[in-house]
Design a protein around this motif. Structure first.
Motif, PDB file in Angstrom:
ATOM      1  N   UNK A  41       0.880  -1.175   0.000  1.00  0.00           N
ATOM      2  CA  UNK A  41       0.000   0.000   0.000  1.00  0.00           C
ATOM      3  C   UNK A  41       0.914   1.221   0.000  1.00  0.00           C
ATOM      4  N   UNK A  42       1.024   1.853  -1.177  1.00  0.00           N
ATOM      5  CA  UNK A  42       1.938   2.981  -1.356  1.00  0.00           C
ATOM      6  C   UNK A  42       1.154   4.179  -1.879  1.00  0.00           C
ATOM      7  N   UNK A  43       1.764   5.356  -1.805  1.00  0.00           N
ATOM      8  CA  UNK A  43       1.073   6.588  -2.226  1.00  0.00           C
ATOM      9  C   UNK A  43       0.546   6.483  -3.650  1.00  0.00           C
ATOM     10  N   UNK A  44       1.360   5.888  -4.535  1.00  0.00           N
ATOM     11  CA  UNK A  44       0.976   5.888  -5.951  1.00  0.00           C
ATOM     12  C   UNK A  44       0.269   4.610  -6.400  1.00  0.00           C
ATOM     13  N   UNK A  45       0.222   3.581  -5.544  1.00  0.00           N
ATOM     14  CA  UNK A  45      -0.435   2.338  -5.983  1.00  0.00           C
ATOM     15  C   UNK A  45      -0.708   1.415  -4.800  1.00  0.00           C
ATOM     16  N   UNK A  46      -1.783   0.636  -4.934  1.00  0.00           N
ATOM     17  CA  UNK A  46      -2.075  -0.481  -4.032  1.00  0.00           C
ATOM     18  C   UNK A  46      -1.999  -1.730  -4.904  1.00  0.00           C
ATOM     19  N   UNK A  47      -1.036  -2.610  -4.610  1.00  0.00           N
ATOM     20  CA  UNK A  47      -0.852  -3.788  -5.466  1.00  0.00           C
ATOM     21  C   UNK A  47      -0.540  -5.033  -4.641  1.00  0.00           C
ATOM     22  N   UNK A  48      -1.033  -6.182  -5.137  1.00  0.00           N
ATOM     23  CA  UNK A  48      -0.560  -7.457  -4.605  1.00  0.00           C
ATOM     24  C   UNK A  48       0.707  -7.808  -5.381  1.00  0.00           C
ATOM     25  N   UNK A  49       1.732  -8.257  -4.668  1.00  0.00           N
ATOM     26  CA  UNK A  49       3.016  -8.581  -5.299  1.00  0.00           C
ATOM     27  C   UNK A  49       3.300 -10.065  -5.098  1.00  0.00           C
ATOM     28  N   UNK A  50       3.509 -10.793  -6.208  1.00  0.00           N
ATOM     29  CA  UNK A  50       3.779 -12.230  -6.055  1.00  0.00           C
ATOM     30  C   UNK A  50       5.282 -12.483  -5.887  1.00  0.00           C
ATOM     31  N   UNK A  51       5.658 -13.740  -5.756  1.00  0.00           N
ATOM     32  CA  UNK A  51       7.054 -14.070  -5.469  1.00  0.00           C
ATOM     33  C   UNK A  51       8.002 -13.717  -6.615  1.00  0.00           C
ATOM     34  N   UNK A  52       7.449 -13.523  -7.808  1.00  0.00           N
ATOM     35  CA  UNK A  52       8.275 -13.115  -8.955  1.00  0.00           C
ATOM     36  C   UNK A  52       8.252 -11.602  -9.164  1.00  0.00           C
TER      37      UNK A  52
END
Length: 326
Positions: A41-52
């Motif tokens: 959860x960052x100022x410019x984006x909310x993203x799920x990040x996988x192991x790659x």
């Protein structure tokens, strides 16, 4: 098997430390019980990040994620965000509205404890001792002589709402006062000026462990620097001695105060309070509701000393959040 979103990052100067904490949680969750997902959860984006390191945008309407055509919804959120929006109540209120349980305290407690001035004001009637303090808002007239007459030198100038010792200065002379004020205002529009407490610094973890308020073994902090600043906390320039080298009587005294604060504030999840012992009396400095969770961080050290492994510590937080939801 529960889907667990481990939220990390945040919008403050502490985001890098939060990413470290979140990854430690991810690595130590029991994969036979939980499906953990890293969510930045960052100022410019909310993203799920996988192991790659592939990124999948989070749908903020319901906090779900589209993973190549599969919609993932989360049963529970593990909050590893230090600073805003994870420690000041914003993210807690968001998940409360969505009905998704999360591991830290509720939004009111988070907002209150994040505001050092308001926290100390609420606790004073309960006999919790604190430093002599003075508050300034951005734009206020600053009467340096009157302030220093009240708090004395040396003193600390710190942002009212920030963590990891960002923006804090130890002021020893009149000439250092205004530069310290300017430095603190870069982090926050409210400033706290506190008298210097000369004594042993003790950090106390209090958690809800298996539905019982538990005070963990305490840590004595011996900083090589002027105070327990960022370098002392994260770059190894301090000794953290667990259990603290204090008497059984003092240990009980601090434990009673820390536990009472946790219960008075109706806290949940993790908390870490900082005290300085002056003339045999513990004085509260602050309370963190999303303390560092890296392997070197103080709360995990204390849990280990108390016989609690990281998988047990993190798994318990998730189970407590799910129970509360029920």
């Amino acid at each position: 098997m529960k889907n667990v979103a481990i939220i990390m990052g945040g919008y403050s100067s502490e985001y890098e430390i939060s990413l470290l904490s979140g990854n430690v949680v991810y690595d130590n969750l029991d994969k036979s019980k939980y499906y953990p997902y890293k969510v930045h959860i960052l100022k410019d984006k909310w993203v799920m990040v996988d192991d790659d390191e592939n990124e999948y945008p989070i749908n903020k309407h319901d906090f779900s994620v589209n993973n190549d055509g599969t919609i993932i919804k989360f049963d529970v959120v593990f909050n590893a965000i230090h600073g805003t929006p994870g420690e000041d109540g914003l993210i807690q209120a968001y998940f409360n509205l969505l009905g998704i349980p999360q591991t830290s305290c509720d939004y009111y407690q988070a907002a209150l404890t994040f505001n050092k001035r308001d926290l100390l004001s609420v606790l004073k009637p309960y006999g919790v001792k604190t430093a002599i303090s003075h508050y300034i808002n951005l734009g206020d007239d600053i009467n340096q002589a009157a302030i220093l007459d009240k708090v004395g030198l040396p003193c600390f100038v710190k942002p009212n709402k920030s963590g990891s010792s960002f923006g804090i200065s130890k002021v020893k002379t009149n000439d250092e006062f205004m530069p310290a004020i300017e430095k603190a205002f870069k982090e926050d529009s409210e400033i706290l000026i506190e008298s210097f407490l000369d004594g042993k610094e003790i950090s106390v973890g209090v958690i809800n462990y298996k539905e019982k308020v538990t005070v963990l073994p305490m840590t004595e902090i011996v900083s090589e620097n002027e105070f327990f600043d960022y370098d002392a906390k994260y770059l190894g320039k301090s000794q953290e001695i667990t259990p603290a080298r204090i008497s059984d009587k003092m240990t009980k005294k601090i434990a009673d105060i820390a536990k009472r604060i946790y219960e008075v504030l109706k806290m949940e999840g993790f908390s870490r309070s900082e005290f300085i012992i002056v003339n045999n009396e513990p004085h509260l400095l602050e309370l963190n509701t999303v303390p560092g969770l890296t392997t070197e961080s103080i709360l995990p050290q204390q849990a280990r000393a108390g016989g609690i492994t990281l998988p047990e510590l993190f798994g318990n937080a998730i189970e407590q959040a799910l129970k509360k939801q029920e």
